[in-house]
Design a protein around this motif. Structure first.
Motif, PDB file in Angstrom:
ATOM      1  N   UNK A   1      -0.479 -18.154   4.032  1.00  0.00           N
ATOM      2  CA  UNK A   1      -1.709 -18.218   3.399  1.00  0.00           C
ATOM      3  C   UNK A   1      -2.853 -18.659   4.317  1.00  0.00           C
ATOM      4  N   UNK A   2      -2.631 -18.866   5.496  1.00  0.00           N
ATOM      5  CA  UNK A   2      -3.547 -19.027   6.639  1.00  0.00           C
ATOM      6  C   UNK A   2      -4.938 -18.232   6.555  1.00  0.00           C
ATOM      7  N   UNK A   3      -4.576 -16.913   6.593  1.00  0.00           N
ATOM      8  CA  UNK A   3      -5.849 -15.950   6.570  1.00  0.00           C
ATOM      9  C   UNK A   3      -6.644 -16.303   5.471  1.00  0.00           C
TER      10      UNK A   3
ATOM     11  N   UNK B   1      -7.319  -9.309   2.978  1.00  0.00           N
ATOM     12  CA  UNK B   1      -6.979 -10.512   2.672  1.00  0.00           C
ATOM     13  C   UNK B   1      -6.295 -10.184   1.410  1.00  0.00           C
ATOM     14  N   UNK B   2      -7.046  -9.594   0.387  1.00  0.00           N
ATOM     15  CA  UNK B   2      -6.401  -9.215  -1.100  1.00  0.00           C
ATOM     16  C   UNK B   2      -4.877  -8.720  -0.944  1.00  0.00           C
ATOM     17  N   UNK B   3      -5.002  -7.562  -0.009  1.00  0.00           N
ATOM     18  CA  UNK B   3      -3.714  -6.551  -0.013  1.00  0.00           C
ATOM     19  C   UNK B   3      -2.496  -7.383   0.813  1.00  0.00           C
ATOM     20  N   UNK B   4      -3.018  -8.378   1.567  1.00  0.00           N
ATOM     21  CA  UNK B   4      -1.892  -9.201   2.451  1.00  0.00           C
ATOM     22  C   UNK B   4      -1.101  -9.798   1.393  1.00  0.00           C
ATOM     23  N   UNK B   5      -2.138 -10.647   0.520  1.00  0.00           N
ATOM     24  CA  UNK B   5      -1.358 -11.576  -0.543  1.00  0.00           C
ATOM     25  C   UNK B   5      -0.306 -10.572  -1.421  1.00  0.00           C
ATOM     26  N   UNK B   6      -1.064  -9.611  -1.800  1.00  0.00           N
ATOM     27  CA  UNK B   6      -0.113  -8.683  -2.773  1.00  0.00           C
ATOM     28  C   UNK B   6       1.008  -7.990  -2.167  1.00  0.00           C
ATOM     29  N   UNK B   7       0.790  -7.782  -0.994  1.00  0.00           N
ATOM     30  CA  UNK B   7       2.248  -7.308  -0.176  1.00  0.00           C
ATOM     31  C   UNK B   7       3.274  -8.358   0.224  1.00  0.00           C
TER      32      UNK B   7
ATOM     33  N   UNK C   1      -4.980 -14.948  12.483  1.00  0.00           N
ATOM     34  CA  UNK C   1      -4.249 -15.570  11.544  1.00  0.00           C
ATOM     35  C   UNK C   1      -3.436 -14.611  10.306  1.00  0.00           C
ATOM     36  N   UNK C   2      -3.888 -13.311  10.595  1.00  0.00           N
ATOM     37  CA  UNK C   2      -3.238 -12.276   9.752  1.00  0.00           C
ATOM     38  C   UNK C   2      -1.918 -11.962  10.036  1.00  0.00           C
TER      39      UNK C   2
ATOM     40  N   UNK D   1       6.102  -4.173   2.461  1.00  0.00           N
ATOM     41  CA  UNK D   1       5.731  -3.855   3.777  1.00  0.00           C
ATOM     42  C   UNK D   1       4.645  -3.233   4.141  1.00  0.00           C
ATOM     43  N   UNK D   2       4.665  -1.789   3.443  1.00  0.00           N
ATOM     44  CA  UNK D   2       3.504  -0.889   3.713  1.00  0.00           C
ATOM     45  C   UNK D   2       2.189  -1.620   3.252  1.00  0.00           C
ATOM     46  N   UNK D   3       1.945  -2.343   2.293  1.00  0.00           N
ATOM     47  CA  UNK D   3       0.829  -2.909   1.779  1.00  0.00           C
ATOM     48  C   UNK D   3       0.554  -3.767   2.821  1.00  0.00           C
ATOM     49  N   UNK D   4       1.347  -4.663   3.423  1.00  0.00           N
ATOM     50  CA  UNK D   4       1.169  -5.688   4.414  1.00  0.00           C
ATOM     51  C   UNK D   4       0.350  -5.062   5.629  1.00  0.00           C
ATOM     52  N   UNK D   5       0.842  -4.132   6.033  1.00  0.00           N
ATOM     53  CA  UNK D   5       0.526  -3.207   7.149  1.00  0.00           C
ATOM     54  C   UNK D   5      -0.791  -2.996   7.008  1.00  0.00           C
ATOM     55  N   UNK D   6      -1.352  -2.236   5.695  1.00  0.00           N
ATOM     56  CA  UNK D   6      -2.351  -2.064   5.616  1.00  0.00           C
ATOM     57  C   UNK D   6      -3.560  -3.055   5.506  1.00  0.00           C
ATOM     58  N   UNK D   7      -2.900  -3.986   4.920  1.00  0.00           N
ATOM     59  CA  UNK D   7      -3.999  -5.169   4.775  1.00  0.00           C
ATOM     60  C   UNK D   7      -4.368  -5.868   6.229  1.00  0.00           C
TER      61      UNK D   7
END
Length: 297
Positions: free
Chosen positions: A108-110, A133-139, A250-251, A280-286
């Motif tokens: 959650x640091x980002x 940021x939102x996509x990162x949390x979803x991923x 931070x991402x 994992x794909x969503x994380x990369x996009x985020x």
């Protein structure tokens, strides 16, 4: 804000992925090392070996530590935020939490960076970065799985400690920009020296490490954590603070969470589900959106 050339940006992204891999494996290494080392002594061992390693690298490269008191005071603050306090909180929390839950909480640091800087006129307030940021949390939620979140509400102190570590990481990423006048190698070495001065006396006072009988496996994990997950990782980290900025560096925590889950799957021999692959794909996009250069106005 000036965009990085494509080649330069690709190098920074590669370094970001490497940093995420180094710190993503730290969850596994800490878990193994904690079987023989209490948290304070483990972190004291980590920073002592890392400081020695970085000092040797500085000698080989002919670099020098800062000589002014102002820089050393800033390095002390950075060491508390990024090393001493954050690592103690994380190691203590990992004694009581499953690695998946610790990973998702520590990712959650980002969000903390965004909350701390989002009201400014900085580029972190742009729509693509908000979406990132939102996509990162979803991923992360998809990769770790909803089952990992079922423990929320239990072991509240341990969960709070891991979240506190994530908050300190965010503060460190922001504060690290103040050290732009110090090279990444000197910054990493200086922070480790301060962490050594802080943690070794605590270890001697509370843990009496001379009475410990660590296993070879735990000691190897601690040494790997110190050299690769700390010494090498911090050199990369302080470079990325200068090139990608606080939100960008931070991402990597999103990627770090994915790496930690992947290692668990590989070690435990579990199958990768479609949900994990999508996550994992969503994380990369985020991460890409968080780090994408702002366009000139």
């Amino acid at each position: 804000m000036t965009a990085h050339p494509p080649k330069s940006l690709a190098i920074e992204f590669a370094l970001l992925a490497l940093l995420a891999s180094l710190w993503g494996s730290s969850y596994l290494l800490i878990k193994i090392a904690l079987t023989s080392y209490p948290p304070i002594t483990l972190m004291a061992f980590r920073v002592t070996l890392a400081a020695a390693f970085l000092a040797v690298v500085m000698r080989i490269r002919g670099e020098h530590l800062p000589r002014d008191g102002h820089s050393w005071r800033m390095l002390f603050v950075q060491s508390l935020l990024n090393s001493s306090l954050a690592w103690l909180a994380l190691a203590w929390g990992q004694q009581f939490l499953a690695s998946g839950l610790a990973g998702v909480l520590n990712s959650t640091s980002p969000l903390f960076v965004f909350l701390l800087t989002g009201l400014s006129a900085d580029a972190t307030n742009s729509i693509p970065k908000r979406v990132g940021v939102f996509l990162g949390f979803v991923g992360v939620a998809l990769v770790v799985g909803l089952d990992a979140l079922q423990g929320l509400g239990q072991q509240a102190l341990a969960q709070g400690a891991v979240l506190f570590a994530a908050f300190l990481y965010a503060c460190a990423a922001i504060n690290g920009k103040r050290l732009a006048h110090v090279s990444p190698l000197a910054t990493a070495t200086g922070t480790m020296l301060w962490a050594l001065i802080t943690l070794v006396p605590l270890s001697l006072a509370f843990d009496q490490p001379w009475n410990l009988q660590p296993t070879a496996k735990a000691s190897l994990a601690a040494a790997t954590l110190a050299i690769l997950g700390t010494g090498v990782a911090l050199i990369i980290y302080f470079r990325l603070i200068k090139t990608l900025g606080p939100m960008g560096v931070a991402s990597q925590s999103y990627l770090r969470a994915g790496v930690s889950v992947m290692l668990g799957l590989l070690i435990l021999g579990e199958q990768l589900s479609g949900t994990v692959l999508v996550g994992l794909a969503i994380i990369v996009v985020g991460v890409a959106l968080i780090n994408w250069p702002a366009s000139k106005r």
